[in-house]
Write an enzyme that holds these catalytic residues in place. Structure first.
Site, short mmCIF file in Angstrom:
data_model
loop_
_atom_site.label_atom_id
_atom_site.label_comp_id
_atom_site.label_asym_id
_atom_site.label_seq_id
_atom_site.Cartn_x
_atom_site.Cartn_y
_atom_site.Cartn_z
N HIS A 49 0.69 -1.25 -0.12
CA HIS A 49 0.09 0.07 0.08
C HIS A 49 0.93 1.14 0.21
O HIS A 49 2.19 1.21 0.23
CB HIS A 49 -0.96 0.14 1.35
CG HIS A 49 -0.22 -0.20 2.51
ND1 HIS A 49 -0.05 -1.15 3.31
CD2 HIS A 49 0.50 0.90 3.14
CE1 HIS A 49 0.41 -0.84 4.38
NE2 HIS A 49 0.85 0.33 4.34
C1 T46 Z 1 2.65 0.69 6.96
C2 T46 Z 1 3.52 -0.49 6.98
C3 T46 Z 1 4.76 -0.11 7.31
C4 T46 Z 1 -4.40 -0.92 13.82
O1 T46 Z 1 -5.42 -1.26 14.23
N1 T46 Z 1 -3.59 0.29 13.96
C5 T46 Z 1 -2.45 0.50 13.16
O2 T46 Z 1 -2.10 1.52 13.54
C6 T46 Z 1 -1.90 -0.36 12.52
C7 T46 Z 1 -0.84 0.20 11.58
C8 T46 Z 1 -2.69 -1.44 12.21
N2 T46 Z 1 -3.91 -1.80 12.56
C9 T46 Z 1 -4.71 -3.06 12.22
C10 T46 Z 1 -5.10 -3.05 11.01
C11 T46 Z 1 -5.00 -4.56 10.41
O3 T46 Z 1 -6.05 -5.24 10.93
O4 T46 Z 1 -3.41 -4.16 12.23
C12 T46 Z 1 -3.81 -5.10 11.27
C13 T46 Z 1 -2.52 -5.23 10.33
O5 T46 Z 1 -2.33 -3.95 9.65
P1 T46 Z 1 -1.93 -3.86 8.18
O6 T46 Z 1 -2.49 -4.80 7.39
O7 T46 Z 1 -2.12 -2.32 7.67
O8 T46 Z 1 -0.18 -3.99 8.13
P2 T46 Z 1 0.93 -3.85 6.92
O9 T46 Z 1 2.08 -4.63 7.65
O10 T46 Z 1 0.25 -4.10 5.64
O11 T46 Z 1 1.06 -2.09 7.06
C14 T46 Z 1 1.73 -1.66 8.26
C15 T46 Z 1 0.90 -0.24 8.44
O12 T46 Z 1 -0.60 -0.48 8.43
C16 T46 Z 1 1.17 0.67 7.40
O13 T46 Z 1 0.82 2.03 7.77
O14 T46 Z 1 3.24 1.81 6.11
O15 T46 Z 1 3.11 -1.31 8.09
#
Ligand code: T46
Length: 137
Positions: A49
């Site tokens: 993303h």
């Molecule tokens: C990024 C990269 C480096 C939350 O509830 N609060 C939060 O602050 C975050 C970051 C995530 N979440 C929840 C949302 C999803 O259900 O945690 C779960 C995993 O998040 P996500 O799929 O977005 O994780 P990544 O590894 O794809 O991305 C993350 C960050 O979301 C993003 O901003 O830049 O790490």
């Protein structure tokens, strides 16, 4: 590409090392959120993303991992393997994280609170948002 590797000052003495991070000093924004990833399974690639507004600093405070960045014109692969090194990523950059060591702890300091509306999770939407054409077309 709007990213920067920042080497933080290490405060070392005969007891070991310490790194201190303050907003608007070592970290070039006000820190509104901190999150971290650990126990990432072998072979996992995550991220996929970009963010419309969010700026972040990624620090692999234990172990190592790699980061793929893409601004629509060029891509770069970065290895994070030092607890005193931060990767600053501006908004409008596509990111993927991969090759996590089993002991990796990837900590992220973020300029904004969590907002799903700030995410662009489709690569074509990302290119459209930044006004670029697909490199492969
Ligand atoms: C990024 C990269 C480096 C939350 O509830 N609060 C939060 O602050 C975050 C970051 C995530 N979440 C929840 C949302 C999803 O259900 O945690 C779960 C995993 O998040 P996500 O799929 O977005 O994780 P990544 O590894 O794809 O991305 C993350 C960050 O979301 C993003 O901003 O830049 O790490």
């Amino acid at each position: 590409m709007d990213y920067k590797i920042i080497d933080f000052q290490k405060h070392g003495d005969d007891r070991g090392m310490l790194v201190a991070l303050e907003e608007e000093k070592e970290i070039p924004f006000k820190i509104k959120r901190v999150y971290y990833m650990y126990d990432t399974l072998s072979g996992v690639r995550r991220g996929y993303h970009a963010h419309k507004k969010l700026k972040q600093i990624l620090i692999c405070i234990h172990g190592y991992c790699q980061i793929h960045l893409d601004n629509g014109d060029e891509t770069i692969e970065i290895t994070l393997d030092k607890p005193y090194q931060g990767l600053y990523i501006e908004n409008n950059i596509w990111r993927e994280m991969y090759n996590f060591s089993s002991d990796a702890v990837l900590m992220v300091l973020a300029s904004e609170i969590y907002d799903e509306a700030d995410y662009i999770r489709n690569y074509q939407d990302f290119l459209d948002f930044i006004g670029k054409k697909d490199k492969n077309e």
